[in-house]
Motif scaffolding. Structure first.
Motif, PDB file in Angstrom:
ATOM      1  N   TYR A  17      -3.219  17.551  -4.061  1.00  0.00           N
ATOM      2  CA  TYR A  17      -2.589  16.379  -3.446  1.00  0.00           C
ATOM      3  C   TYR A  17      -1.964  16.727  -2.096  1.00  0.00           C
ATOM      4  N   ALA A  18      -1.410  17.946  -1.980  1.00  0.00           N
ATOM      5  CA  ALA A  18      -0.838  18.386  -0.697  1.00  0.00           C
ATOM      6  C   ALA A  18      -1.942  18.450   0.363  1.00  0.00           C
ATOM      7  N   TRP A  19      -3.112  18.961  -0.039  1.00  0.00           N
ATOM      8  CA  TRP A  19      -4.240  19.041   0.897  1.00  0.00           C
ATOM      9  C   TRP A  19      -4.665  17.624   1.338  1.00  0.00           C
ATOM     10  N   LEU A  20      -4.777  16.705   0.387  1.00  0.00           N
ATOM     11  CA  LEU A  20      -5.169  15.336   0.725  1.00  0.00           C
ATOM     12  C   LEU A  20      -4.148  14.674   1.644  1.00  0.00           C
ATOM     13  N   ARG A  21      -2.859  14.849   1.346  1.00  0.00           N
ATOM     14  CA  ARG A  21      -1.817  14.249   2.200  1.00  0.00           C
ATOM     15  C   ARG A  21      -1.980  14.689   3.646  1.00  0.00           C
ATOM     16  N   GLU A  22      -2.304  15.984   3.818  1.00  0.00           N
ATOM     17  CA  GLU A  22      -2.386  16.529   5.174  1.00  0.00           C
ATOM     18  C   GLU A  22      -3.701  16.194   5.865  1.00  0.00           C
ATOM     19  N   HIS A  23      -4.819  16.251   5.120  1.00  0.00           N
ATOM     20  CA  HIS A  23      -6.135  16.166   5.767  1.00  0.00           C
ATOM     21  C   HIS A  23      -6.865  14.841   5.536  1.00  0.00           C
ATOM     22  N   ALA A  24      -6.601  14.175   4.423  1.00  0.00           N
ATOM     23  CA  ALA A  24      -7.325  12.928   4.108  1.00  0.00           C
ATOM     24  C   ALA A  24      -6.397  12.006   3.314  1.00  0.00           C
ATOM     25  N   PRO A  25      -5.346  11.495   3.970  1.00  0.00           N
ATOM     26  CA  PRO A  25      -4.308  10.769   3.227  1.00  0.00           C
ATOM     27  C   PRO A  25      -4.785   9.494   2.539  1.00  0.00           C
ATOM     28  N   VAL A  26      -5.831   8.873   3.070  1.00  0.00           N
ATOM     29  CA  VAL A  26      -6.496   7.767   2.358  1.00  0.00           C
ATOM     30  C   VAL A  26      -7.951   8.188   2.205  1.00  0.00           C
ATOM     31  N   SER A  33     -15.302   8.490 -14.051  1.00  0.00           N
ATOM     32  CA  SER A  33     -16.039   7.376 -14.674  1.00  0.00           C
ATOM     33  C   SER A  33     -17.258   6.962 -13.871  1.00  0.00           C
ATOM     34  N   GLY A  34     -17.373   7.468 -12.634  1.00  0.00           N
ATOM     35  CA  GLY A  34     -18.467   7.051 -11.760  1.00  0.00           C
ATOM     36  C   GLY A  34     -18.071   5.958 -10.790  1.00  0.00           C
ATOM     37  N   VAL A  35     -16.886   5.375 -10.965  1.00  0.00           N
ATOM     38  CA  VAL A  35     -16.397   4.332 -10.060  1.00  0.00           C
ATOM     39  C   VAL A  35     -15.903   4.981  -8.768  1.00  0.00           C
ATOM     40  N   GLU A  36     -16.224   4.367  -7.629  1.00  0.00           N
ATOM     41  CA  GLU A  36     -15.704   4.840  -6.340  1.00  0.00           C
ATOM     42  C   GLU A  36     -14.406   4.127  -6.033  1.00  0.00           C
ATOM     43  N   ALA A  37     -13.410   4.866  -5.541  1.00  0.00           N
ATOM     44  CA  ALA A  37     -12.113   4.259  -5.247  1.00  0.00           C
ATOM     45  C   ALA A  37     -11.440   5.025  -4.115  1.00  0.00           C
ATOM     46  N   TRP A  38     -10.485   4.351  -3.476  1.00  0.00           N
ATOM     47  CA  TRP A  38      -9.671   4.974  -2.438  1.00  0.00           C
ATOM     48  C   TRP A  38      -8.400   5.542  -3.061  1.00  0.00           C
ATOM     49  N   LEU A  39      -8.054   6.791  -2.705  1.00  0.00           N
ATOM     50  CA  LEU A  39      -6.806   7.412  -3.149  1.00  0.00           C
ATOM     51  C   LEU A  39      -5.818   7.423  -1.981  1.00  0.00           C
ATOM     52  N   VAL A  40      -4.622   6.893  -2.199  1.00  0.00           N
ATOM     53  CA  VAL A  40      -3.583   6.836  -1.170  1.00  0.00           C
ATOM     54  C   VAL A  40      -2.501   7.851  -1.548  1.00  0.00           C
ATOM     55  N   THR A  41      -2.238   8.832  -0.672  1.00  0.00           N
ATOM     56  CA  THR A  41      -1.405   9.971  -1.096  1.00  0.00           C
ATOM     57  C   THR A  41      -0.097  10.148  -0.333  1.00  0.00           C
ATOM     58  N   ARG A  42       0.074   9.535   0.850  1.00  0.00           N
ATOM     59  CA  ARG A  42       1.322   9.720   1.595  1.00  0.00           C
ATOM     60  C   ARG A  42       2.353   8.672   1.164  1.00  0.00           C
ATOM     61  N   TYR A  43       3.619   9.067   1.184  1.00  0.00           N
ATOM     62  CA  TYR A  43       4.688   8.188   0.698  1.00  0.00           C
ATOM     63  C   TYR A  43       4.718   6.858   1.454  1.00  0.00           C
ATOM     64  N   ALA A  44       4.730   6.914   2.792  1.00  0.00           N
ATOM     65  CA  ALA A  44       4.844   5.678   3.586  1.00  0.00           C
ATOM     66  C   ALA A  44       3.665   4.747   3.299  1.00  0.00           C
ATOM     67  N   ASP A  45       2.446   5.302   3.264  1.00  0.00           N
ATOM     68  CA  ASP A  45       1.261   4.492   2.957  1.00  0.00           C
ATOM     69  C   ASP A  45       1.331   3.948   1.535  1.00  0.00           C
ATOM     70  N   ALA A  46       1.789   4.790   0.603  1.00  0.00           N
ATOM     71  CA  ALA A  46       1.850   4.397  -0.809  1.00  0.00           C
ATOM     72  C   ALA A  46       2.799   3.216  -0.999  1.00  0.00           C
ATOM     73  N   ARG A  47       3.978   3.321  -0.419  1.00  0.00           N
ATOM     74  CA  ARG A  47       4.983   2.259  -0.548  1.00  0.00           C
ATOM     75  C   ARG A  47       4.469   0.941   0.029  1.00  0.00           C
ATOM     76  N   GLU A  48       3.813   1.045   1.172  1.00  0.00           N
ATOM     77  CA  GLU A  48       3.244  -0.146   1.827  1.00  0.00           C
ATOM     78  C   GLU A  48       2.128  -0.749   0.964  1.00  0.00           C
ATOM     79  N   THR A  49       1.268   0.109   0.435  1.00  0.00           N
ATOM     80  CA  THR A  49       0.133  -0.352  -0.372  1.00  0.00           C
ATOM     81  C   THR A  49       0.605  -1.051  -1.644  1.00  0.00           C
ATOM     82  N   LEU A  50       1.639  -0.493  -2.302  1.00  0.00           N
ATOM     83  CA  LEU A  50       2.124  -1.068  -3.561  1.00  0.00           C
ATOM     84  C   LEU A  50       2.648  -2.490  -3.380  1.00  0.00           C
ATOM     85  N   ALA A  51       3.086  -2.814  -2.152  1.00  0.00           N
ATOM     86  CA  ALA A  51       3.655  -4.142  -1.907  1.00  0.00           C
ATOM     87  C   ALA A  51       2.737  -5.050  -1.086  1.00  0.00           C
TER      88      ALA A  51
END
Length: 408
Positions: A17-26, A33-51
């Motif tokens: 998760y530390a690597w993703l936050r730094e290099h590929a935050p979204v 399961s085979g489903v494709e999805a976006w992972l959001v890992t930075r705090y500011a992006d996460a808080r914004e996304t949740l709302a």
């Protein structure tokens, strides 16, 4: 890029998760399961996304048919007609249902429940304290919230063992018999329908009776909605707390200086540190690794990435809560941490309704364990412990401990 969703990752996902936050935050990825999805890992992006209102909770918004195949959401919820709960709907239905549940699930009701939770915790510790060893997941962290939520919902004592079996099947979804989760969900659904019918005729001072009363005084709650609501309160209200108690105790056992700090405070009658300790344990290695599914209702930009309409988006709470941009020394467990606006129970209109109950259960569980078993210690090396599979929750399969036998 580090591998995701492997056995090593499940044991300790935080370096990845530390690597993703730094290099590929979204980051767009293929889930197990085979489903494709976006992972959001930075705090500011996460808080914004949740709302973000452009992200729907309704699985019908997904551009694929994965939900129908049981690859998104709780296994068995669609076939058991349990879709209309707070984790799957948007305003205005979400607003109406949440208001109804809030009328029944009041802070007063949760506060009044404290003596019962304390009694449950003590009874469970009584069951193994004279033995000198225990598996804290199966003998403590699992039964405590299941019996507590059953009591709160109004499930009679003689039926609670059935609930415990069904809940056990759901929590062991990656190791139980094939189709077992779906069957457990259907049995729970049939039982809840019958219980709701019974409570209409003989209401009590419990949550299901409260839901029925709230809907009888104006806004209507259908039988399907009532059953789905009771189901999600049970499902969301027990597994998260199992993991809060399990992960939290494990973290304290691996940080003896922090554990001693809390033990000394409890011995001195200081409960203030216990409250901040539960918040820090939620941040440090919380029970919910990823927030539940969201789906883009229109093309939008997240963290510099273009997300198309229908794309699934998963906010990685575990990554956001270790973001050094938001938390000083995020990989350090510090029970005295004061600036701790973690996202462990979400953010925005879907903020966890049961958070006050989970916090109460977490505080009581930790004070019972540390107060009554002061020399509690791990009975296995950390690499020997196994974490449960599954995308959303993070929790141990077992937590073997040892201590000096205590006879009360």
């Amino acid at each position: 890029m580090p591998a995701l969703f492997t056995h090593e990752f499940a044991t300790d996902p935080y370096p990845a998760y530390a690597w993703l936050r730094e290099h590929a935050p979204v980051h767009r990825t293929v889930l197990p399961s085979g489903v494709e999805a976006w992972l959001v890992t930075r705090y500011a992006d996460a808080r914004e996304t949740l709302a973000d209102p452009r992200l729907s909770k309704n699985p019908a918004r997904h551009s694929e048919t994965a939900h129908g195949r049981g690859k998104i959401g709780i296994p068995g919820e669609r076939s058991a007609n349990l879709m209309t709960h707070l984790l799957n709907i948007d305003p205005p239905d979400h607003t109406r249902l949440r208001r109804l549940v809030s009328k029944a699930f009041t802070p007063r009701r949760v506060a009044a429940f404290e003596p019962r939770v304390r009694e449950l915790a003590d009874r469970l510790v009584d069951g193994f304290s004279g033995r000198g060893s225990a598996d804290l997941i199966h003998e403590f962290a699992f039964p405590l919230p299941i019996h507590a939520i059953c009591d709160l919902l109004g499930v009679p004592a003689e039926d609670q063992d059935d609930f415990r079996d069904w809940a056990g099947m759901m929590i062991r979804h990656d190791r139980g018999p094939r189709g077992g989760v779906g069957r457990a969900v259907k049995r729970m659904r049939a039982y809840l329908a019958e219980l709701i019918h019974r409570k209409r005729g003989e209401p009590g001072d419990d949550l299901i009776s409260g839901l029925i009363r709230a809907s009888d005084h104006g806004e209507h709650l259908t039988e399907n909605e009532a059953a789905a609501m009771a189901f999600i309160l049970l499902f969301a209200g027990f597994e998260t707390t199992v993991n809060l108690i399990g992960n939290g105790t494990y973290a304290l056992l691996r940080h003896p200086e922090q554990r001693r700090l809390l033990q000394d405070a409890l011995a001195a009658g200081d409960t203030g540190l216990l409250e901040s300790a539960v918040e820090e344990l939620l941040r440090y290695d919380g029970p919910v690794e990823l927030a539940t599914w969201r789906f883009a209702t229109e093309p939008l930009e997240l963290g510099g990435q273009r997300v198309e309409a229908g794309d699934p988006v998963l906010v990685v709470l575990a990554a956001a809560d270790r973001d050094p941009e938001r938390f000083a020394h995020p990989d350090v467990l510090d029970l005295t941490r004061s600036d701790n606006q973690h996202l462990g129970y979400g953010h925005g209109i879907h903020y966890c309704l049961g958070a006050p109950l989970a916090r109460l259960e977490g505080r009581i569980a930790l004070s019972a364990l540390l107060g009554r078993l002061p020399d509690l210690r791990l009975a296995a090396e950390p690499p020997e412990l196994r974490w449960r599979g599954g995308l959303i929750m993070r929790g141990l399969r077992a937590l073997p401990v040892e201590f000096e036998p205590v006879h009360w």
